[in-house]
Structure formats: C-alpha cells, structure tokens
Design an enzyme around this catalytic site. Structure first.
Site, mmCIF file in Angstrom:
data_model
loop_
_atom_site.group_PDB
_atom_site.id
_atom_site.type_symbol
_atom_site.label_atom_id
_atom_site.label_comp_id
_atom_site.label_asym_id
_atom_site.label_seq_id
_atom_site.Cartn_x
_atom_site.Cartn_y
_atom_site.Cartn_z
ATOM 1 N N SER A 193 44.449 35.469 28.994
ATOM 2 C CA SER A 193 44.679 36.628 27.847
ATOM 3 C C SER A 193 46.271 36.089 27.342
ATOM 4 C CB SER A 193 45.021 37.998 28.870
ATOM 5 O OG SER A 193 45.809 38.908 28.137
ATOM 6 N N TYR B 93 47.846 41.807 36.791
ATOM 7 C CA TYR B 93 47.054 41.497 35.531
ATOM 8 C C TYR B 93 47.769 40.258 34.916
ATOM 9 C CZ TYR B 93 44.236 41.317 31.498
ATOM 10 O OH TYR B 93 43.418 40.697 30.319
#
Length: 273
Positions: free
Chosen positions: A142, A155
């Site tokens: 990401s 995350y």
C-alpha cells in the site's frame, strides 16, 4: 486461447484486487488456485473464469488468520498435485481509528493475514520455484507502507513489512529465476470501504482495481521490484521527506486525522490493500 502452462495462486481472490488479478491471469492463459474464506464466492468466480477463458480453476477455502494457514494451503496443493508458478499474496484487511479503541483480537488477526500468512506462503512456495528454475511473486502492499500513519498504525506498519520484505527478496533472487514485486496502490474501489460510512479514510481519489492489476503485471514483467500505480499516488509516496521520522509522523497525523474526527473506525475485511 493458448494456455501458458503456469498455475497462479491468488489469496483474497473473492473480490477487489484479488478478483481482478484472477481475471487478468486467466485471460493470459494461466490456470488458477483461488484462496479465500468465502467458498461460495470463490466457486462462482472459478466457474465464470473457467468457462470464459478455458483454464483450470481450483478453489481452497482457508481462513488466513489461522496460525497454520500457510501450511494448510500448501498441504492442500500437494494433495491435489499442484505446483505454483505465480504467487499473488493479495489477502488483507485494515483497521483505522484510535489505537486504544481497536479490538485486540482484530489487530492480531490483521497481522496474521497481512504479514504472517504472506511471509509463510512465500517461504513455503519459493523452494519449489527455485527447483523448477523460475517463478513470480506479487505481494500487495500500500502507499501506507512509505511512512508512519497515525490512526492506521497496525495497517501501515504491516504494509511497511510487506514492502521491505518484497524488496529484500527481489534483490536476493535476482539472477536466480524468481521475480518479486511489491504493489503499493493508493485508495482503490474495493470492498474495503463499503461499510465505513465516509470516504475520509480513503485519503485521496479512488483508483480502479483493474488499473492496479494492469500496472502490477507490467512492473512484474520488467522485474521492477515495486510499483506505485498512479501518478498522484507515486508523488504522495515519494515526495514526503523521510527524515526526521518524528516530523514525518506528526505531518502524517494531520493528513489522517479525518479518521479520528469522523469517529467511525474502519474494521472491514477486504481483498485489497
């Protein structure tokens, strides 16, 4: 259509980026092994892709939060006589909000899926790839991997592992027949944000899963090591100063504080970064 003779395993294949990877690899002639928790959705996708592209599609229902998930998947592959040429570690989910408000077990499960299962499957499948003289590994990270992200602490930190792990293996296996790629998408139209109620957590314009996969496969072919799909995402990932780290973390807090202000923690399973 000519089949490639390759078999690709895709985790989190039931929707989002995973389903797009499945469609793209089937379209080029790869046989598939689709892995996710939701067997009915996997079986429906498998039937569709097999009929449309004439490839073999197997499904494995597996909860990747289980400590032995990677072992179970590889044991099932062996039982079916399947060798994997392309591994796409796409399964993942995210949480956002004040860290003390997030569920302890859910944060643990997030790391099991995003980090432990990904590393475990990679470790278990690489030896066979080396023995057969080649293979391809795609790990979905990401843009959050590039800096600390307050309110996305677990995350973003897990995705930082994915990026560095992938680049380490990319360097290690160059010249040995294995390509490794970290894909670092920005906000993408997937089930990740379905139940959030606000898209403030997306922190940018949404891209398409199709564009992410297209960019990833081009980068994989060129053995680039990592790719950030989209010019805006690339700029956001690379233009923020890297030092001092405490300053970066403070700047990031102002960017991500919409999550805190919105008061709606994200806790959504998704087959996307």
């Amino acid at each position: 259509m000519t089949r490639t003779g390759k078999t690709a395993l895709i985790t989190g294949a039931s929707s989002g980026i995973g389903a797009e990877f499945a469609a793209a690899l089937a379209a080029r002639g790869d046989d598939l092994v689709l892995v996710a928790r939701s067997l009915p959705r996997l079986e429906a996708l498998a039937a569709h892709l097999s009929q449309r592209h004439g490839v073999r599609v197997e499904v494995i229902g597996q909860d990747l939060t289980a400590p032995d998930a990677a072992a179970r998947v590889t044991e099932e592959l062996a039982a079916r006589g399947l060798s994997i040429d392309v591994l796409v570690n796409n399964a993942g989910f995210g949480s956002a909000g004040r860290f003390e408000d997030l569920g302890v077990e859910r944060e643990h499960d997030q790391l099991m899926v995003n980090v432990v299962a990904l590393a475990g499957l990679t470790r278990r499948l690489i030896p066979d790839m080396l023995e057969r003289g080649g293979g391809e590994i795609v790990n979905v990270a990401s843009t959050a991997a590039f800096q600390p992200s307050p309110y996305f602490a677990t995350y973003s930190s897990g995705k930082a592992f994915v990026l560095n792990f992938s680049l380490s293996l990319w360097s290690e296996y160059r010249g040995r027949g294995i390509k490794v790629l970290a894909v670092c998408p920005g906000p993408t139209e997937t089930p990740f944000f379905e139940t959030v109620g606000t898209r403030d957590a997306a922190l940018g314009r949404m891209g398409s899963a199709t564009a992410v996969v297209r960019s990833a496969l081009r980068a994989l072919e060129r053995n680039r090591g990592y790719v950030v799909p989209g010019a805006q995402n690339f700029a956001a990932a690379h233009l923020m100063p890297r030092r001092p780290r405490t300053l970066v973390a403070r700047i990031a807090k102002f960017v991500t504080r919409a999550v805190e202000d919105g008061g709606r923690p994200i806790d959504e399973m998704a087959a996307a970064a």
